[in-house]
Design a protein around this motif. Structure first.
Motif, PDB file in Angstrom:
ATOM      1  N   ALA A 306      47.340  79.299   3.827  1.00  0.00           N
ATOM      2  CA  ALA A 306      47.896  79.289   2.472  1.00  0.00           C
ATOM      3  C   ALA A 306      46.978  78.575   1.495  1.00  0.00           C
ATOM      4  O   ALA A 306      46.253  77.649   1.851  1.00  0.00           O
ATOM      5  CB  ALA A 306      49.276  78.629   2.478  1.00  0.00           C
ATOM      6  N   ASP A 307      47.046  79.015   0.250  1.00  0.00           N
ATOM      7  CA  ASP A 307      46.345  78.372  -0.865  1.00  0.00           C
ATOM      8  C   ASP A 307      44.843  78.249  -0.616  1.00  0.00           C
ATOM      9  O   ASP A 307      44.265  77.165  -0.601  1.00  0.00           O
ATOM     10  CB  ASP A 307      46.941  76.993  -1.151  1.00  0.00           C
ATOM     11  N   ASN A 308      44.211  79.409  -0.410  1.00  0.00           N
ATOM     12  CA  ASN A 308      42.766  79.506  -0.311  1.00  0.00           C
ATOM     13  C   ASN A 308      42.282  80.519  -1.340  1.00  0.00           C
ATOM     14  O   ASN A 308      42.907  80.672  -2.393  1.00  0.00           O
ATOM     15  CB  ASN A 308      42.353  79.885   1.118  1.00  0.00           C
ATOM     16  N   LYS A 309      41.200  81.231  -1.043  1.00  0.00           N
ATOM     17  CA  LYS A 309      40.638  82.205  -1.978  1.00  0.00           C
ATOM     18  C   LYS A 309      40.541  83.600  -1.365  1.00  0.00           C
ATOM     19  O   LYS A 309      39.705  84.404  -1.740  1.00  0.00           O
ATOM     20  CB  LYS A 309      39.249  81.738  -2.441  1.00  0.00           C
ATOM     21  N   PHE A 310      41.441  83.897  -0.420  1.00  0.00           N
ATOM     22  CA  PHE A 310      41.423  85.208   0.221  1.00  0.00           C
ATOM     23  C   PHE A 310      41.920  86.292  -0.740  1.00  0.00           C
ATOM     24  O   PHE A 310      42.969  86.145  -1.361  1.00  0.00           O
ATOM     25  CB  PHE A 310      42.331  85.217   1.458  1.00  0.00           C
ATOM     26  N   THR A 311      41.158  87.389  -0.814  1.00  0.00           N
ATOM     27  CA  THR A 311      41.681  88.585  -1.490  1.00  0.00           C
ATOM     28  C   THR A 311      42.013  89.649  -0.439  1.00  0.00           C
ATOM     29  O   THR A 311      42.737  90.593  -0.720  1.00  0.00           O
ATOM     30  CB  THR A 311      40.681  89.158  -2.507  1.00  0.00           C
ATOM     31  N   TYR A 312      41.490  89.485   0.778  1.00  0.00           N
ATOM     32  CA  TYR A 312      41.764  90.419   1.870  1.00  0.00           C
ATOM     33  C   TYR A 312      41.487  89.738   3.201  1.00  0.00           C
ATOM     34  O   TYR A 312      40.816  88.697   3.268  1.00  0.00           O
ATOM     35  CB  TYR A 312      40.880  91.677   1.752  1.00  0.00           C
ATOM     36  N   LEU A 313      42.018  90.298   4.275  1.00  0.00           N
ATOM     37  CA  LEU A 313      41.643  89.956   5.638  1.00  0.00           C
ATOM     38  C   LEU A 313      41.100  91.223   6.283  1.00  0.00           C
ATOM     39  O   LEU A 313      41.319  92.331   5.786  1.00  0.00           O
ATOM     40  CB  LEU A 313      42.851  89.450   6.430  1.00  0.00           C
ATOM     41  N   GLN A 314      40.410  91.068   7.390  1.00  0.00           N
ATOM     42  CA  GLN A 314      39.892  92.253   8.051  1.00  0.00           C
ATOM     43  C   GLN A 314      41.043  93.175   8.452  1.00  0.00           C
ATOM     44  O   GLN A 314      42.182  92.741   8.646  1.00  0.00           O
ATOM     45  CB  GLN A 314      39.057  91.884   9.279  1.00  0.00           C
ATOM     46  N   ALA A 341      47.133  95.860  -2.249  1.00  0.00           N
ATOM     47  CA  ALA A 341      47.052  96.790  -1.123  1.00  0.00           C
ATOM     48  C   ALA A 341      46.759  96.040   0.178  1.00  0.00           C
ATOM     49  O   ALA A 341      47.306  96.374   1.240  1.00  0.00           O
ATOM     50  CB  ALA A 341      45.967  97.832  -1.388  1.00  0.00           C
ATOM     51  N   CYS A 342      45.912  95.014   0.098  1.00  0.00           N
ATOM     52  CA  CYS A 342      45.581  94.218   1.290  1.00  0.00           C
ATOM     53  C   CYS A 342      46.776  93.388   1.741  1.00  0.00           C
ATOM     54  O   CYS A 342      47.052  93.275   2.946  1.00  0.00           O
ATOM     55  CB  CYS A 342      44.394  93.315   0.994  1.00  0.00           C
ATOM     56  N   LEU A 343      47.474  92.795   0.783  1.00  0.00           N
ATOM     57  CA  LEU A 343      48.665  92.014   1.115  1.00  0.00           C
ATOM     58  C   LEU A 343      49.726  92.896   1.736  1.00  0.00           C
ATOM     59  O   LEU A 343      50.403  92.498   2.695  1.00  0.00           O
ATOM     60  CB  LEU A 343      49.211  91.337  -0.149  1.00  0.00           C
ATOM     61  N   THR A 372      44.270  97.115  -9.182  1.00  0.00           N
ATOM     62  CA  THR A 372      43.676  97.980 -10.203  1.00  0.00           C
ATOM     63  C   THR A 372      44.394  99.328 -10.126  1.00  0.00           C
ATOM     64  O   THR A 372      45.376  99.485  -9.397  1.00  0.00           O
ATOM     65  CB  THR A 372      42.169  98.147  -9.954  1.00  0.00           C
ATOM     66  N   LYS A 373      43.900 100.304 -10.852  1.00  0.00           N
ATOM     67  CA  LYS A 373      44.533 101.623 -10.831  1.00  0.00           C
ATOM     68  C   LYS A 373      44.476 102.247  -9.443  1.00  0.00           C
ATOM     69  O   LYS A 373      45.361 103.009  -9.056  1.00  0.00           O
ATOM     70  CB  LYS A 373      43.846 102.529 -11.855  1.00  0.00           C
ATOM     71  N   GLU A 374      43.411 101.938  -8.712  1.00  0.00           N
ATOM     72  CA  GLU A 374      43.291 102.454  -7.354  1.00  0.00           C
ATOM     73  C   GLU A 374      43.937 101.468  -6.380  1.00  0.00           C
ATOM     74  O   GLU A 374      43.449 100.361  -6.206  1.00  0.00           O
ATOM     75  CB  GLU A 374      41.820 102.663  -6.986  1.00  0.00           C
ATOM     76  N   PHE A 375      45.017 101.915  -5.766  1.00  0.00           N
ATOM     77  CA  PHE A 375      45.743 101.033  -4.847  1.00  0.00           C
ATOM     78  C   PHE A 375      45.123 101.149  -3.456  1.00  0.00           C
ATOM     79  O   PHE A 375      45.683 101.741  -2.540  1.00  0.00           O
ATOM     80  CB  PHE A 375      47.234 101.397  -4.816  1.00  0.00           C
ATOM     81  N   ASN A 376      43.933 100.564  -3.323  1.00  0.00           N
ATOM     82  CA  ASN A 376      43.216 100.562  -2.049  1.00  0.00           C
ATOM     83  C   ASN A 376      42.777  99.144  -1.739  1.00  0.00           C
ATOM     84  O   ASN A 376      42.453  98.369  -2.638  1.00  0.00           O
ATOM     85  CB  ASN A 376      41.979 101.467  -2.106  1.00  0.00           C
ATOM     86  N   CYS A 377      42.758  98.810  -0.453  1.00  0.00           N
ATOM     87  CA  CYS A 377      42.286  97.490  -0.044  1.00  0.00           C
ATOM     88  C   CYS A 377      40.766  97.521   0.073  1.00  0.00           C
ATOM     89  O   CYS A 377      40.208  98.176   0.963  1.00  0.00           O
ATOM     90  CB  CYS A 377      42.914  97.099   1.294  1.00  0.00           C
ATOM     91  N   GLN A 378      40.120  96.828  -0.829  1.00  0.00           N
ATOM     92  CA  GLN A 378      38.655  96.779  -0.846  1.00  0.00           C
ATOM     93  C   GLN A 378      38.194  95.590   0.005  1.00  0.00           C
ATOM     94  O   GLN A 378      38.249  94.451  -0.424  1.00  0.00           O
ATOM     95  CB  GLN A 378      38.157  96.624  -2.286  1.00  0.00           C
ATOM     96  N   ARG A 379      37.755  95.906   1.206  1.00  0.00           N
ATOM     97  CA  ARG A 379      37.358  94.849   2.147  1.00  0.00           C
ATOM     98  C   ARG A 379      35.846  94.624   2.125  1.00  0.00           C
ATOM     99  O   ARG A 379      35.168  94.742   3.143  1.00  0.00           O
ATOM    100  CB  ARG A 379      37.842  95.197   3.553  1.00  0.00           C
ATOM    101  N   GLN A 380      35.347  94.297   0.957  1.00  0.00           N
ATOM    102  CA  GLN A 380      33.940  93.962   0.803  1.00  0.00           C
ATOM    103  C   GLN A 380      33.847  92.692  -0.049  1.00  0.00           C
ATOM    104  O   GLN A 380      34.522  92.588  -1.071  1.00  0.00           O
ATOM    105  CB  GLN A 380      33.158  95.091   0.133  1.00  0.00           C
ATOM    106  N   PRO A 381      33.003  91.752   0.360  1.00  0.00           N
ATOM    107  CA  PRO A 381      32.898  90.486  -0.367  1.00  0.00           C
ATOM    108  C   PRO A 381      32.542  90.638  -1.834  1.00  0.00           C
ATOM    109  O   PRO A 381      32.930  89.805  -2.655  1.00  0.00           O
ATOM    110  CB  PRO A 381      31.786  89.739   0.390  1.00  0.00           C
TER     111      PRO A 381
END
Length: 396
Positions: A306-314, A341-343, A372-381
């Motif tokens: 909790a309370d970090n800077k994650f926008t996605y996990l693998q 999308a990632c959440l 964003t408009k595209e509801f996709n999980c972008q798993r790139q840094p």
């Protein structure tokens, strides 16, 4: 008539004033270990003298907590051969005298929350059976402590030095301790893990607390002599750098807590091959990425990100944990700048696998992610900054 009333009131005031006791009021009772004495503070500061605590051969415990004691005369605690427990916490003691020489069977001594500045060299020498010593929240300066002050305390299992100024403490301060289980060093103004806390003879220690200090880094070989450690706490420090093998020797470790630090990156092998490690708390840091592979061959059951800077996990993070032998039971991941999308993928996964999470955060009453408009999980840094900025603008 008025003069009579005034005189009466004055006489009554004098009567009440005379009944106020300066010394603590003590009463005898019977506790878990036998006869005890419990005292309540009087109206003034008090020098503990012989006679306040009765010389009862059977007394096993004395509680003088918060009794406004400023000093203790020699012999004030004498002639108590059965005494095992003394609580002198929350007083105003500035120095310790040879007050304990006639209590050779003492097992527990609480001197916390006083004003003790120094420790006389032979002050604890008579306490050869002592198992618990609490010196927390005093004003002891580590650099002024003589290295042999604890040399007779071979049976100490619990030692709390928290809330003192322990920088500059001699490396061999605890060299005589052979049975230590718990060592607490929170709020000690330490900017590194002190060498006296990892001395080779402390190989019986199971819990080490170093919270609320100024530690910035954890280097390899710190715990090479601490194989029996089961719990280690580094909460509320300034840790930014952790070497990959720092925990490698801790084969019995069960809990590692690193919450409230400044960690951005974690070595992928930091927690690997620690078979008993069941609890990891990495909350309130600056971490952006952590692979499921980082927990391979652990006993991980409870993970807090909790309370970090994650926008996605693998992708399939929890499934990958299970495939690596981890049986996660609790997983906290709230207060991160998630891509929606990632959440969503994480929530589907924890629900499907029956992993407990803080569901109250995700019932639609407050925004928890951005998209964003595209509801996709972008798993790139390279997408992280975009989503973190968006999250801070909308939610943060």
């Amino acid at each position: 008539m008025m003069e009579l009333k005034v005189a009466t009131c004055f006489a009554l005031f004098l009567c009440i004033f005379k009944t106020v006791h300066a010394e603590p009021n003590c009463s005898n009772g019977f506790g878990a270990t036998g006869p005890n004495v419990i005292c309540i503070a009087g109206a003034e500061d008090y020098v503990l003298r012989k006679g306040l605590v009765s010389d009862n051969d059977l007394t096993t415990a004395i509680v003088l907590k918060g009794c406004r004691i400023t000093s203790i005369e020699e012999g004030a605690l004498g002639a108590l051969p059965a005494l095992e427990d003394i609580d002198l916490s929350q007083n105003s003691l500035q120095a310790l005298t040879r007050m304990l020489d006639k209590t050779p069977n003492l097992l527990k001594l609480n001197l916390s929350n006083n004003r003790i500045e120094s420790l006389q060299l032979n002050i604890f020498d008579a306490l050869t059976k002592l198992k618990s010593l609490d010196l927390s929240n005093n004003v002891i300066l580590g650099r002024n402590i003589q290295s042999r002050v604890f040399e007779e305390l071979h049976h100490i299992e619990f030692l709390d030095l928290s809330g003192n100024f322990m920088t500059g403490t001699p490396e061999n301060l605890l060299q005589a301790l052979q049975s230590i289980k718990t060592l607490k060093l929170s709020r000690c103004n330490l900017d590194e893990v002190p060498k006296f806390a990892t001395h080779p003879n402390l190989n019986s220690m199971t819990r080490l607390t170093l919270s609320a200090n100024l530690i910035t880094a954890l280097h390899n070989k710190l715990f090479i002599n601490s194989e029996k450690l089961e719990s280690i706490e580094f909460d509320d420090n300034l840790i930014e750098f952790i070497q990959e093998d720092v925990f490698k020797s801790l084969k019995n470790i069960k809990t590692i807590s690193l919450q409230h630090n400044k960690i951005k990156d974690l070595p992928e092998s930091l927690f690997k091959s620690l078979p008993k490690l069941g609890n990891i708390n990495l909350s309130h840091n600056l971490i952006e990425y952590i692979p499921a592979n980082a927990f391979r061959h652990t006993g991980l059951k409870n993970l807090n990100l909790a309370d970090n800077k994650f926008t996605y996990l693998q992708d399939n993070f929890c499934l990958e944990l299970r495939n690596s032998g981890v049986r996660l039971k609790k997983f906290y991941f709230n207060q991160n700048p998630w891509q929606c999308a990632c959440l969503n993928d994480i929530l589907i996964e924890v629900k499907k696998m029956g992993i407990h999470y803080n569901g109250a955060k995700y019932i639609g009453q407050e925004p928890v992610c951005v998209t964003t408009k595209e509801f996709n999980c972008q798993r790139q840094p390279n997408y992280n900054e975009e989503y973190k900025d968006l999250y801070n603008d909308i939610i943060g």
